[in-house]
Design an enzyme around this catalytic site. Structure first.
Site, short mmCIF file in Angstrom:
data_model
loop_
_atom_site.label_atom_id
_atom_site.label_comp_id
_atom_site.label_asym_id
_atom_site.label_seq_id
_atom_site.Cartn_x
_atom_site.Cartn_y
_atom_site.Cartn_z
N ASP A 102 41.41 -28.44 49.49
CA ASP A 102 40.88 -28.00 50.78
C ASP A 102 40.48 -29.24 51.59
OD1 ASP A 102 39.74 -26.58 52.85
OD2 ASP A 102 37.99 -25.92 51.73
N VAL A 153 40.67 -17.92 50.20
CA VAL A 153 41.41 -17.09 49.25
C VAL A 153 40.66 -16.96 47.93
CG1 VAL A 153 43.67 -17.64 50.25
CG2 VAL A 153 42.75 -19.09 48.45
#
Ligand code: IMP
Ligand code: MG
Length: 175
Positions: A102, A153
């Site tokens: 990320d 997610v």
């Protein structure tokens, strides 16, 4: 749990098929070498178990428990782990495994700690998911399962507030 999802991104069959490819690539790249795999827990636990069983190479497995702090679904950039828990990396081919790239803070912090600890023969990283976004850190991953949009997610090891890790698929949480 699945009713908390807005959308399924990857189902079990798709994940398995991609892991076959990823494992074949890693097996070919490290053929004749002995790997030290460092799995970053908890997120990579399920990915690690499924990936490593597809890699028929001699390898050593170590796990490092890392906490990355989140304000809701946004990374705060704080990463915490015990550097004393790192494996011996000197003279080894080290492959880091994480669930998702990320911000890159987690991998950057671990790579820096490994470099302080010793001189690996090689140091690469493998993530199941990589978010498509601009990162302030120039940190990449050498092996990527799936590139995804910048959405939060869960499933297949990934959590929201420690839940959903046991979902067998990957999906976007309802917001
Ligand atoms: P980074 O340090 O920002 O690259 O994020 C790494 C860690 O944040 C991962 O190992 C995950 O535990 C967590 N993370 C980042 N994005 C997500 C997401 O979309 N869902 C669940 N966890 C995430
Ligand atoms: Mg997490």
């Amino acid at each position: 749990m699945q009713s908390d999802l807005k959308r399924v991104l990857y189902g079990e069959a798709e994940i398995a098929a991609r892991l076959d490819q990823l494992a074949a690539q890693i097996t070919a790249d490290y053929s004749g070498k002995e790997l030290t795999v460092l799995a970053i827990l908890n997120g990579s636990l399920i990915f690690m178990a499924d990936l490593l069983r597809r890699i028929p190479l001699p390898l050593q497995l170590d796990c490092l428990r890392v906490k990355s702090y989140y304000g809701g679904t946004i990374s705060t950039g704080r990463v915490q782990f015990d550097p004393a828990a790192l494996p011996l990396v000197h003279g080894r081919h080290v492959l880091l495994l994480d669930d998702i790239l990320d911000s890159g803070n987690t991998l950057a912090a671990i790579i820096e700690a490994i470099r302080l600890e010793g001189k690996p023969l090689s140091l690469k990283s493998c993530v199941l998911l990589r978010k498509t976004k601009k990162r302030s850190l120039s940190i990449g991953a050498d092996y990527v399962g799936f590139d995804i949009a910048d959405e939060f997610v869960v499933g297949y090891g990934l959590d929201y507030q420690e839940r959903y890790r046991n979902l067998p698929l990957i999906g976007v949480l309802k917001t």
